[in-house]
Design an enzyme around this catalytic site. Structure first.
Site, PDB file in Angstrom:
ATOM      1  N   SER A 271     -39.325  29.668   2.459  1.00  0.00           N
ATOM      2  CA  SER A 271     -38.698  30.857   1.894  1.00  0.00           C
ATOM      3  C   SER A 271     -37.226  30.995   2.307  1.00  0.00           C
ATOM      4  O   SER A 271     -36.460  30.068   2.105  1.00  0.00           O
ATOM      5  CB  SER A 271     -39.529  32.070   2.289  1.00  0.00           C
ATOM      6  OG  SER A 271     -39.347  33.068   1.332  1.00  0.00           O
ATOM      7  N   HIS A 415     -46.988  33.009  -2.286  1.00  0.00           N
ATOM      8  CA  HIS A 415     -45.829  32.685  -1.447  1.00  0.00           C
ATOM      9  C   HIS A 415     -46.248  32.484   0.006  1.00  0.00           C
ATOM     10  O   HIS A 415     -46.581  33.434   0.699  1.00  0.00           O
ATOM     11  CB  HIS A 415     -44.861  33.875  -1.560  1.00  0.00           C
ATOM     12  CG  HIS A 415     -43.557  33.669  -0.895  1.00  0.00           C
ATOM     13  ND1 HIS A 415     -42.613  32.798  -1.369  1.00  0.00           N
ATOM     14  CD2 HIS A 415     -43.018  34.230   0.214  1.00  0.00           C
ATOM     15  CE1 HIS A 415     -41.538  32.838  -0.587  1.00  0.00           C
ATOM     16  NE2 HIS A 415     -41.759  33.693   0.390  1.00  0.00           N
TER      17      HIS A 415
HETATM   18  C1  GCU Z   1     -37.763  37.951  -0.036  1.00  0.00           C
HETATM   19  C2  GCU Z   1     -36.521  37.409  -0.681  1.00  0.00           C
HETATM   20  C3  GCU Z   1     -36.603  35.911  -0.914  1.00  0.00           C
HETATM   21  C4  GCU Z   1     -36.995  35.222   0.349  1.00  0.00           C
HETATM   22  C5  GCU Z   1     -38.262  35.830   0.909  1.00  0.00           C
HETATM   23  C6  GCU Z   1     -38.728  35.285   2.241  1.00  0.00           C
HETATM   24  O1  GCU Z   1     -38.818  37.885  -0.942  1.00  0.00           O
HETATM   25  O2  GCU Z   1     -36.305  38.123  -1.887  1.00  0.00           O
HETATM   26  O3  GCU Z   1     -35.373  35.413  -1.388  1.00  0.00           O
HETATM   27  O4  GCU Z   1     -37.126  33.844   0.136  1.00  0.00           O
HETATM   28  O5  GCU Z   1     -38.066  37.206   1.106  1.00  0.00           O
HETATM   29  O6  GCU Z   1     -37.942  34.789   3.026  1.00  0.00           O
HETATM   30  O7  GCU Z   1     -39.936  35.413   2.512  1.00  0.00           O
END
Ligand code: GCU
Length: 434
Positions: A271, A415
Site C-alpha cells: 500500500s 486490500h
Molecule cells: C489509503 C490511501 C492509499 C494507501 C492506503 C494504505 O487507502 O488512500 O493510497 O495506499 O491508505 O496505505 O493502506
C-alpha cells in the site's frame, strides 16, 4: 532477405517496439467507470526528442531524466546520506523462532551524533544454512513498529510516534506493552514461512523515519536532520521520500551484515509502503528486486485511469506523502509529463513484481497491471520478453501470477498482503536471487 522484406521487417520492429498497451475492452469489474482515451508518455523518447534504442542510452540519457521527473515532480528530492552514519548490532538471539532463526536488531544512527536520529532494523536470518553462507533478504517497512509483527517478548518496542489506537495498546501516540503483536501487522509478516524458504527478513518501523501524519512528519525522524530550505520550489522531499531514504540507509547496513548477501536484497512494501518500495527501488539501484503490493494511486497505478483514488483525494488526505509539484496536476492527470509505468521502468533491468487484489478497486488493479505491462519497452532494451505470458490489456485470472521479469498477479479478496502473496514473491525471488 529482399530489400522490401527488410523494409517491412524494420517497420514491423518499430511498431512492435513502441507498442503501448491501452485500455482494451471495458471490463465491468476492473473498469467500474468508462475510461476516456489516453496516451501514455513514451518512456523511450528523451526530452530533446531523441529515440532511445539501446540499454546504454537508457542508462546514461533517459533514465536520469525519468528519475528527475519523479524526484522533482512526485516524491521530492532525497538529500545525500551522512558519511558519519553508524550501525550498532543489539539484542542478538541465536535461537529465535524455535531455534530456526537468529534474530537481531540493528540501530542506525543516521548522522552518528550522540543525540542523532535513530531507527531500528529487526532482522531474522535462517539458521538452517551452510556455515558462512550468506542469504538473500527481503527488506520492508512496517506500519506500527517492529514489535507489532511478532509476539516475541524481547523485541524492542518502538519509542517513536504512533497513531493512537487504545484497543491495540497505542495511547498518547506511544506504544505500550499491550501493543506487542497487535494491530494490522502480524498477519502481514509470515516470518516462519520466509525463514523456511531460506530468506532473511528485515523490517523497520516507518514512523522512526517519518511519522505517518501531516502534523507530525517533520517533527521527529529524519526530516529533523536537514534544515528546511529557505526558498521552497515544490521539490522538497516528503514522507515517501523519507521512508525510501531510510530504506537505502538500511541497505547500507545490510551490505555489511555477515549473514546477508547485500547484493540480493529485495525491497517490498504494501500500500503506501508499496509506493515507497517502488520509489526506493528507483532511488537505489542496489536493490536487487522490487515488490509493490497493492500500491495503488501514487504507486503502480496509472494516473490517467480515473478509477479509485485520485490525485485530488490524495492531496486532501495525504498531502505530506508527495512533493508539492505533483499537485499542480490535480484534475489534469492527462497533462502529466510521465505516468507510473515509468516508475516501473526505473526498476529495469531488475525483476519487479506488481500485485493487486480483486476487491481493492481503490488502488485500481487494472491500472497497476497496465502500468507494469507498459514498462515493457524499457525492459526490452535489456532482455527478451519481459512480460512473459501476461496478455494485456486483458487482466489475468485471479490468483494466477503472470509475466516474466516483470511479474503480476491479482489475488482474490481485498486490500492486504497475505501469506499467499508472500509465497508468490518468494517463488519469483527464487528465480532471480538464488
Ligand atoms: C489509503 C490511501 C492509499 C494507501 C492506503 C494504505 O487507502 O488512500 O493510497 O495506499 O491508505 O496505505 O493502506
Amino acid at each position: 532477405m529482399s530489400f522490401m522484406n527488410k523494409t517491412f521487417a524494420l517497420i514491423a520492429a518499430v511498431i512492435i517496439c513502441s507498442v503501448a498497451y491501452a485500455q482494451g475492452e471495458r471490463d465491468p469489474h476492473f473498469d467500474p467507470v468508462p475510461i476516456p482515451d489516453y496516451t501514455l508518455p513514451d518512456p523511450l523518447t528523451a526530452n530533446d526528442g531523441t529515440k532511445i534504442t539501446t540499454a546504454e542510452q537508457w542508462k546514461t540519457i533517459r533514465r536520469p531524466e525519468v528519475y528527475k521527473m519523479f524526484a522533482e515532480g512526485v516524491y521530492g528530492v532525497l538529500p545525500p546520506k551522512f558519511e558519519t552514519m553508524t550501525f550498532t548490532v543489539e539484542n542478538v538471539k541465536k535461537d529465535a523462532r524455535d531455534g530456526k532463526a537468529t534474530r537481531k536488531e540493528v540501530v542506525i544512527n543516521f548522522n552518528g551524533q550522540p543525540n542523532g536520529v535513530k531507527a531500528r532494523i529487526l532482522i531474522y536470518v535462517p539458521n538452517d544454512r551452510p556455515e558462512g553462507k550468506k542469504v538473500p533478504a527481503f527488506l520492508g517497512l512496517n506500519f506500527r513498529g517492529n514489535h507489532t509483527i511478532t509476539n516475541e517478548p524481547d523485541v524492542t518496542i518502538t519509542e517513536a510516534w504512533v497513531p493512537n489506537d487504545p484497543a491495540n495498546g497505542r495511547v498518547n501516540n506511544r506504544s505500550t506493552e499491550a501493543s506487542r503483536g497487535k494491530g494490522i501487522a502480524p498477519t502481514r509478516w509470515p516470518i516462519d514461512d520466509i525463514i523456511a524458504r531460506g530468506y532473511a527478513l528485515c523490517t523497520m518501523y516507518m514512523g522512526e523515519l517519518a511519522p505517518d501524519s501531516n502534523a507530525e512528519y517533520t517533527k521527529s525522524g529524519v526530516a529533523t536532520l536537514f534544515p528546511p530550505k529557505e526558498e521552497k520550489d515544490g521539490t522538497e522531499w516528503k514522507a515517501i521520500s523519507m521512508w525510501a531514504w531510510g530504506l537505502s540507509c538500511a541497505l547500507d547496513y545490510l551490505q555489511t551484515d555477515p549473514d546477508i548477501d547485500g547484493t540480493k536484497v529485495a525491497v517490498i512494501g504494501h500500500s503506501r509502503l508499496g509506493k515507497t518500495a517502488l520509489w526506493a527501488g528507483a532511488c537505489d539501484e542496489r536493490f536487487a528486486l522490487v515488490v509493490s503490493n497493492n500500491s495503488g494511486c501514487g504507486g503502480a497505478a496509472l494516473y490517467r485511469r480515473p478509477v479509485g483514488e485520485r490525485m485530488k483525494i490524495m492531496q486532501k488526505n495525504f498531502p505530506y506523502w508527495f512533493c508539492d509539484n505533483l499537485f499542480k496536476y490535480v484534475d489534469k492527470e492527462n497533462d502529466l509529463p510521465f505516468d507510473m509505468h515509468e516508475l516501473i521502468a526505473l526498476q529495469a533491468p531488475r525483476p519487479v513484481y506488481v500485485a493487486s487484489s480483486e476487491k481493492d478497486i481503490w488502488a485500481d488493479p487494472k491500472g497497476e497491471f497496465l502500468s507494469a505491462c507498459n514498462a515493457e519497452s524499457v525492459y526490452k532494451l535489456f532482455c527478451e520478453n519481459p512480460i512473459g505470458d501476461a496478455n494485456p490489456p486483458k487482466m489475468p485470472p485471479l490468483d494466477t501470477p503472470v509475466g516474466g521479469i516483470i511479474h503480476y498477479h491479482v489475488r482474490n479478496g481485498g486490500h492486504n498482503i497475505t501469506p499467499w502473496d508472500w509465497e508468490q514473491y518468494m517463488n519469483f525471488a527464487d528465480k532471480y536471487l538464488k
